[in-house]
Design an enzyme around this catalytic site. Structure first.
Site, mmCIF file in Angstrom:
data_model
loop_
_atom_site.group_PDB
_atom_site.id
_atom_site.type_symbol
_atom_site.label_atom_id
_atom_site.label_comp_id
_atom_site.label_asym_id
_atom_site.label_seq_id
_atom_site.Cartn_x
_atom_site.Cartn_y
_atom_site.Cartn_z
ATOM 1 N N HIS A 1 -7.089 4.129 5.777
ATOM 2 C CA HIS A 1 -6.505 3.036 4.989
ATOM 3 C C HIS A 1 -5.026 3.354 4.729
ATOM 4 O O HIS A 1 -4.659 4.508 4.491
ATOM 5 C CB HIS A 1 -7.261 2.878 3.665
ATOM 6 C CG HIS A 1 -6.857 1.646 2.898
ATOM 7 N ND1 HIS A 1 -5.705 1.589 2.142
ATOM 8 C CD2 HIS A 1 -7.435 0.431 2.796
ATOM 9 C CE1 HIS A 1 -5.609 0.383 1.602
ATOM 10 N NE2 HIS A 1 -6.642 -0.341 1.987
ATOM 11 N N GLU B 1 -3.061 2.882 2.239
ATOM 12 C CA GLU B 1 -2.703 3.517 0.965
ATOM 13 C C GLU B 1 -3.036 5.019 0.976
ATOM 14 O O GLU B 1 -2.240 5.849 0.530
ATOM 15 C CB GLU B 1 -3.436 2.825 -0.197
ATOM 16 C CG GLU B 1 -2.995 3.377 -1.540
ATOM 17 C CD GLU B 1 -3.745 2.774 -2.718
ATOM 18 O OE1 GLU B 1 -4.218 1.627 -2.623
ATOM 19 O OE2 GLU B 1 -3.848 3.462 -3.745
ATOM 20 N N THR C 1 -6.231 3.229 -5.413
ATOM 21 C CA THR C 1 -6.206 2.298 -6.551
ATOM 22 C C THR C 1 -7.327 1.260 -6.535
ATOM 23 O O THR C 1 -7.587 0.627 -7.549
ATOM 24 C CB THR C 1 -4.868 1.527 -6.562
ATOM 25 O OG1 THR C 1 -4.717 0.899 -5.287
ATOM 26 C CG2 THR C 1 -3.701 2.430 -6.852
ATOM 27 N N HIS D 1 0.810 -1.231 0.000
ATOM 28 C CA HIS D 1 0.000 0.000 0.000
ATOM 29 C C HIS D 1 0.835 1.269 0.000
ATOM 30 O O HIS D 1 0.315 2.358 -0.178
ATOM 31 C CB HIS D 1 -0.900 0.020 1.248
ATOM 32 C CG HIS D 1 -1.545 -1.293 1.527
ATOM 33 N ND1 HIS D 1 -1.061 -2.186 2.456
ATOM 34 C CD2 HIS D 1 -2.624 -1.878 0.959
ATOM 35 C CE1 HIS D 1 -1.821 -3.275 2.461
ATOM 36 N NE2 HIS D 1 -2.768 -3.117 1.565
HETATM 37 S S1 SF4 Z 1 -4.704 -4.281 -5.976
HETATM 38 FE FE1 SF4 Z 1 -3.767 -2.966 -7.525
HETATM 39 S S2 SF4 Z 1 -2.672 -1.374 -6.383
HETATM 40 FE FE2 SF4 Z 1 -3.153 -3.026 -4.930
HETATM 41 S S3 SF4 Z 1 -1.323 -4.310 -4.959
HETATM 42 FE FE3 SF4 Z 1 -2.722 -5.158 -6.492
HETATM 43 S S4 SF4 Z 1 -2.114 -4.195 -8.444
HETATM 44 FE FE4 SF4 Z 1 -1.207 -3.003 -6.760
#
Ligand code: SF4
Length: 281
Positions: free
Chosen positions: A130, A132, A167, A80
């Site tokens: 979160h 991220e 994301t 993240h």
């Molecule tokens: S869900 Fe998307 S942003 Fe998260 S680790 Fe996987 S590829 Fe990366």
């Protein structure tokens, strides 16, 4: 019973990379991960068995968690990502830093930095608390977090505004956010940074056949799994489970067709075990 595995499944590239990086470390002493390496408790346990320990404390920021990591040890930054201040503090503590931040998360960070340097006001759509969102918003105190659609009403959105997002947002939700922002000022610059793995999984659920039950496999902490569950619930009856154990007492009477999907941090063998079990029903 007719069971359909909704592809793609298994780890996304970011999760795979984070696990590989961690497992490839020469473990002559314990290694600490700042928060869960990926949001899946089964994997966190498996990593623990390999000497990779998760440092976590409810409500604590990554900066605060660093205080719990012994000096001069190895610390892993999870997929993240983390703010520059976390890297700085880790260096000050003499930690050996293993950066497992996903490339899609770094893409978001790089866009934020670019538009900050151009003098834009930055708005980040993501979940409060979160990992991220904490990492991205920690790049600068000039970044405004939008964690609910109503937050949009509290901002002016001048022409030099740049909007970006976590994301793992829902494809549907993000449209609503963008439309509401555009309604306030159509000149705002918007970048949709939902990653490929999230997009493909969500599209697969949206386009899946009708079924009696949609099973979503993944950890309740996993943002992308949560979004899959929400989308699946819009289509049919849906349940979210972390492992087979939660299905053992489930009453499958009247259920003839099942779709099964899983989050980007759910191990494939967990889903395989569930499908094997369902095939005995
Ligand atoms: S869900 Fe998307 S942003 Fe998260 S680790 Fe996987 S590829 Fe990366």
């Amino acid at each position: 019973m007719d069971i359909l595995r909704i592809e793609p499944q298994g780890f996304c590239r970011g999760v795979e990379m984070a696990i590989d990086k961690s497992l490839n470390l020469k473990l002559n002493k314990d290694v600490y991960c700042l928060g869960a390496l990926i949001h899946n408790s089964i994997m966190v346990e498996r990593l623990k068995e390999k000497g990779i320990l998760t440092i976590s404390k409810k409500g604590a920021t990554r900066l605060e968690l660093l205080d719990l990591v012994p000096n001069n040890s190895t610390v892993i930054i999870s997929a993240h990502g983390a703010s520059p201040a976390v890297f700085e503090k880790a260096r000050e503590k003499g930690l050996n830093i293993v950066d497992a931040t996903c490339a899609f998360v770094y893409r978001t960070h790089n866009e934020i930095k670019k538009y900050l340097s151009l003098g834009y006001d930055i708005y980040y759509i993501g979940a409060k608390g979160h990992a991220e969102a904490e990492g991205a918003c920690g790049i600068s105190d000039k970044i405004h977090l939008i964690s609910s659609i109503d937050d949009i009403d509290s901002y002016e959105f001048k022409d030099n505004s740049f909007v970006i997002n976590q994301t793992t947002m829902s494809l549907f939700d993000i449209k609503d956010f963008h439309e509401r922002i555009k309604a306030k000022n159509p000149n705002v610059l918007i970048s949709n940074t939902i990653c490929m793995a999230t997009t493909k999984r969500q599209e697969a659920v949206i386009n899946a056949r009708p079924c009696d039950l949609f099973i979503v496999v993944g950890d309740k902490m996993s943002s992308n799994t949560g979004k899959l569950y929400k989308l699946a619930s819009n289509k049919s009856k849906a349940i979210m489970v972390e492992s087979l154990d939660e299905l053992l007492s489930y009453d499958f009477s009247g259920i003839n067709t099942i779709n099964i999907t899983s989050g980007a941090s759910t191990p494939k063998d967990v889903v395989d075990r569930i499908i094997d079990y369902l095939n005995t029903k």
